[in-house]
Design a protein around this motif. Sequence first.
Motif, PDB file in Angstrom:
ATOM      1  N   PRO A 149      -1.970  -3.133   6.237  1.00 25.31           N
ATOM      2  CA  PRO A 149      -1.114  -3.149   5.044  1.00 25.31           C
ATOM      3  C   PRO A 149      -1.918  -3.517   3.800  1.00 25.31           C
ATOM      4  O   PRO A 149      -2.820  -4.352   3.846  1.00 25.31           O
ATOM      5  CB  PRO A 149      -0.081  -4.229   5.356  1.00 25.31           C
ATOM      6  N   GLY A 150      -1.582  -2.885   2.696  1.00 22.54           N
ATOM      7  CA  GLY A 150      -2.244  -3.206   1.450  1.00 22.54           C
ATOM      8  C   GLY A 150      -3.598  -2.552   1.269  1.00 22.54           C
ATOM      9  O   GLY A 150      -4.365  -2.949   0.401  1.00 22.54           O
ATOM     10  N   VAL A 151      -3.913  -1.548   2.080  1.00 27.43           N
ATOM     11  CA  VAL A 151      -5.192  -0.849   1.941  1.00 27.43           C
ATOM     12  C   VAL A 151      -4.932   0.608   1.589  1.00 27.43           C
ATOM     13  O   VAL A 151      -4.145   1.290   2.253  1.00 27.43           O
ATOM     14  CB  VAL A 151      -6.039  -0.942   3.225  1.00 27.43           C
ATOM     15  N   LEU A 152      -5.584   1.060   0.530  1.00 26.22           N
ATOM     16  CA  LEU A 152      -5.558   2.465   0.146  1.00 26.22           C
ATOM     17  C   LEU A 152      -6.888   3.088   0.524  1.00 26.22           C
ATOM     18  O   LEU A 152      -7.939   2.473   0.342  1.00 26.22           O
ATOM     19  CB  LEU A 152      -5.345   2.604  -1.364  1.00 26.22           C
ATOM     20  N   GLY A 173       0.797  -1.218   0.000  1.00 26.71           N
ATOM     21  CA  GLY A 173       0.000   0.000   0.000  1.00 26.71           C
ATOM     22  C   GLY A 173       0.833   1.272   0.000  1.00 26.71           C
ATOM     23  O   GLY A 173       0.542   2.214  -0.733  1.00 26.71           O
ATOM     24  N   ALA A 174       1.893   1.314   0.793  1.00 27.15           N
ATOM     25  CA  ALA A 174       2.718   2.518   0.891  1.00 27.15           C
ATOM     26  C   ALA A 174       3.455   2.789  -0.419  1.00 27.15           C
ATOM     27  O   ALA A 174       3.539   3.936  -0.878  1.00 27.15           O
ATOM     28  CB  ALA A 174       3.702   2.396   2.047  1.00 27.15           C
ATOM     29  N   LYS A 175       3.985   1.749  -1.025  1.00 24.29           N
ATOM     30  CA  LYS A 175       4.691   1.919  -2.304  1.00 24.29           C
ATOM     31  C   LYS A 175       3.725   2.335  -3.407  1.00 24.29           C
ATOM     32  O   LYS A 175       4.046   3.187  -4.237  1.00 24.29           O
ATOM     33  CB  LYS A 175       5.420   0.635  -2.689  1.00 24.29           C
ATOM     34  N   THR A 176       2.552   1.738  -3.407  1.00 24.19           N
ATOM     35  CA  THR A 176       1.546   2.090  -4.407  1.00 24.19           C
ATOM     36  C   THR A 176       1.095   3.532  -4.211  1.00 24.19           C
ATOM     37  O   THR A 176       0.959   4.285  -5.182  1.00 24.19           O
ATOM     38  CB  THR A 176       0.346   1.133  -4.329  1.00 24.19           C
ATOM     39  N   GLN A 177       0.892   3.931  -2.963  1.00 20.21           N
ATOM     40  CA  GLN A 177       0.493   5.307  -2.682  1.00 20.21           C
ATOM     41  C   GLN A 177       1.552   6.287  -3.188  1.00 20.21           C
ATOM     42  O   GLN A 177       1.228   7.293  -3.813  1.00 20.21           O
ATOM     43  CB  GLN A 177       0.277   5.515  -1.189  1.00 20.21           C
ATOM     44  N   ILE A 234      -3.866  11.547  -5.507  1.00 19.54           N
ATOM     45  CA  ILE A 234      -3.686  11.620  -4.056  1.00 19.54           C
ATOM     46  C   ILE A 234      -4.607  10.605  -3.389  1.00 19.54           C
ATOM     47  O   ILE A 234      -5.830  10.699  -3.497  1.00 19.54           O
ATOM     48  CB  ILE A 234      -3.999  13.031  -3.538  1.00 19.54           C
ATOM     49  N   VAL A 235      -4.014   9.617  -2.745  1.00 17.23           N
ATOM     50  CA  VAL A 235      -4.763   8.611  -1.984  1.00 17.23           C
ATOM     51  C   VAL A 235      -4.087   8.465  -0.631  1.00 17.23           C
ATOM     52  O   VAL A 235      -2.923   8.842  -0.463  1.00 17.23           O
ATOM     53  CB  VAL A 235      -4.831   7.239  -2.708  1.00 17.23           C
ATOM     54  N   GLY A 236      -4.792   7.912   0.317  1.00 17.02           N
ATOM     55  CA  GLY A 236      -4.231   7.684   1.640  1.00 17.02           C
ATOM     56  C   GLY A 236      -3.947   6.214   1.859  1.00 17.02           C
ATOM     57  O   GLY A 236      -4.315   5.361   1.053  1.00 17.02           O
ATOM     58  N   THR A 237      -3.275   5.932   2.952  1.00 23.40           N
ATOM     59  CA  THR A 237      -3.061   4.543   3.363  1.00 23.40           C
ATOM     60  C   THR A 237      -3.811   4.323   4.663  1.00 23.40           C
ATOM     61  O   THR A 237      -4.359   5.247   5.240  1.00 23.40           O
ATOM     62  CB  THR A 237      -1.559   4.237   3.560  1.00 23.40           C
ATOM     63  N   ALA A 238      -3.809   3.097   5.107  1.00 29.31           N
ATOM     64  CA  ALA A 238      -4.497   2.741   6.347  1.00 29.31           C
ATOM     65  C   ALA A 238      -3.540   1.959   7.237  1.00 29.31           C
ATOM     66  O   ALA A 238      -2.441   1.596   6.819  1.00 29.31           O
ATOM     67  CB  ALA A 238      -5.738   1.907   6.035  1.00 29.31           C
ATOM     68  N   ASP A 239      -3.964   1.704   8.464  1.00 25.32           N
ATOM     69  CA  ASP A 239      -3.142   0.897   9.371  1.00 25.32           C
ATOM     70  C   ASP A 239      -2.962  -0.510   8.838  1.00 25.32           C
ATOM     71  O   ASP A 239      -1.953  -1.148   9.091  1.00 25.32           O
ATOM     72  CB  ASP A 239      -3.780   0.834  10.755  1.00 25.32           C
ATOM     73  N   ALA A 266      -8.501   4.291 -11.904  1.00 21.29           N
ATOM     74  CA  ALA A 266      -8.444   2.864 -12.231  1.00 21.29           C
ATOM     75  C   ALA A 266      -7.317   2.574 -13.214  1.00 21.29           C
ATOM     76  O   ALA A 266      -6.559   1.612 -13.035  1.00 21.29           O
ATOM     77  CB  ALA A 266      -9.780   2.407 -12.806  1.00 21.29           C
ATOM     78  N   ASP A 267      -7.155   3.420 -14.217  1.00 25.62           N
ATOM     79  CA  ASP A 267      -6.068   3.238 -15.179  1.00 25.62           C
ATOM     80  C   ASP A 267      -4.708   3.388 -14.510  1.00 25.62           C
ATOM     81  O   ASP A 267      -3.786   2.621 -14.791  1.00 25.62           O
ATOM     82  CB  ASP A 267      -6.198   4.244 -16.336  1.00 25.62           C
ATOM     83  N   LEU A 268      -4.585   4.361 -13.617  1.00 24.50           N
ATOM     84  CA  LEU A 268      -3.323   4.542 -12.889  1.00 24.50           C
ATOM     85  C   LEU A 268      -3.019   3.337 -12.006  1.00 24.50           C
ATOM     86  O   LEU A 268      -1.873   2.864 -11.971  1.00 24.50           O
ATOM     87  CB  LEU A 268      -3.383   5.806 -12.032  1.00 24.50           C
ATOM     88  N   LEU A 269      -4.034   2.825 -11.317  1.00 24.82           N
ATOM     89  CA  LEU A 269      -3.826   1.646 -10.463  1.00 24.82           C
ATOM     90  C   LEU A 269      -3.347   0.455 -11.271  1.00 24.82           C
ATOM     91  O   LEU A 269      -2.497  -0.307 -10.824  1.00 24.82           O
ATOM     92  CB  LEU A 269      -5.108   1.290  -9.723  1.00 24.82           C
ATOM     93  N   GLU A 270      -3.903   0.283 -12.460  1.00 23.21           N
ATOM     94  CA  GLU A 270      -3.501  -0.858 -13.291  1.00 23.21           C
ATOM     95  C   GLU A 270      -2.095  -0.690 -13.852  1.00 23.21           C
ATOM     96  O   GLU A 270      -1.433  -1.677 -14.172  1.00 23.21           O
ATOM     97  CB  GLU A 270      -4.494  -1.059 -14.428  1.00 23.21           C
ATOM     98  N   SER A 271      -1.610   0.544 -13.954  1.00 26.32           N
ATOM     99  CA  SER A 271      -0.283   0.771 -14.518  1.00 26.32           C
ATOM    100  C   SER A 271       0.817   0.754 -13.464  1.00 26.32           C
ATOM    101  O   SER A 271       1.998   0.712 -13.824  1.00 26.32           O
ATOM    102  CB  SER A 271      -0.262   2.103 -15.268  1.00 26.32           C
ATOM    103  N   VAL A 272       0.456   0.800 -12.195  1.00 24.17           N
ATOM    104  CA  VAL A 272       1.455   0.785 -11.124  1.00 24.17           C
ATOM    105  C   VAL A 272       1.898  -0.657 -10.887  1.00 24.17           C
ATOM    106  O   VAL A 272       1.062  -1.549 -10.720  1.00 24.17           O
ATOM    107  CB  VAL A 272       0.873   1.395  -9.825  1.00 24.17           C
ATOM    108  N   PRO A 273       3.213  -0.876 -10.876  1.00 22.13           N
ATOM    109  CA  PRO A 273       3.693  -2.266 -10.672  1.00 22.13           C
ATOM    110  C   PRO A 273       3.418  -2.798  -9.291  1.00 22.13           C
ATOM    111  O   PRO A 273       3.169  -2.120  -8.367  1.00 22.13           O
ATOM    112  CB  PRO A 273       5.193  -2.167 -10.912  1.00 22.13           C
TER     113      PRO A 273
END
Length: 75
Positions: A48-51, A28-32, A41-46, A68-75
């Motif tokens: 792991p793996g939650v935006l 989640g942190a790397k994706t954010q 701009i998105v947030g993270t949560a306590d 959605a397109d950005l999420l699919e393009s992030v490794p």
Amino acid sequence: MERLKKVRGVREVRGLGFLLGLKIEADGAKTQAELLRRGAIVGTADEPGVLRLLPPLTLKPEHVDTLADLLESVP
């Protein structure tokens, strides 16, 4: 919610109204950080793996498609 559920790498979409949490397969942190670098701009949560998504009330369907397109393009 329906559009985000179809994104590759999204395990679960939960929340109510405009307050959403995306459970993703990636870190989640790397994706954010990568989404921020690309202008989303998105947030993270306590948990792991939650935006966290807290969009403005002026949200349009094309904004959701862009995220959605950005999420699919992030490794």
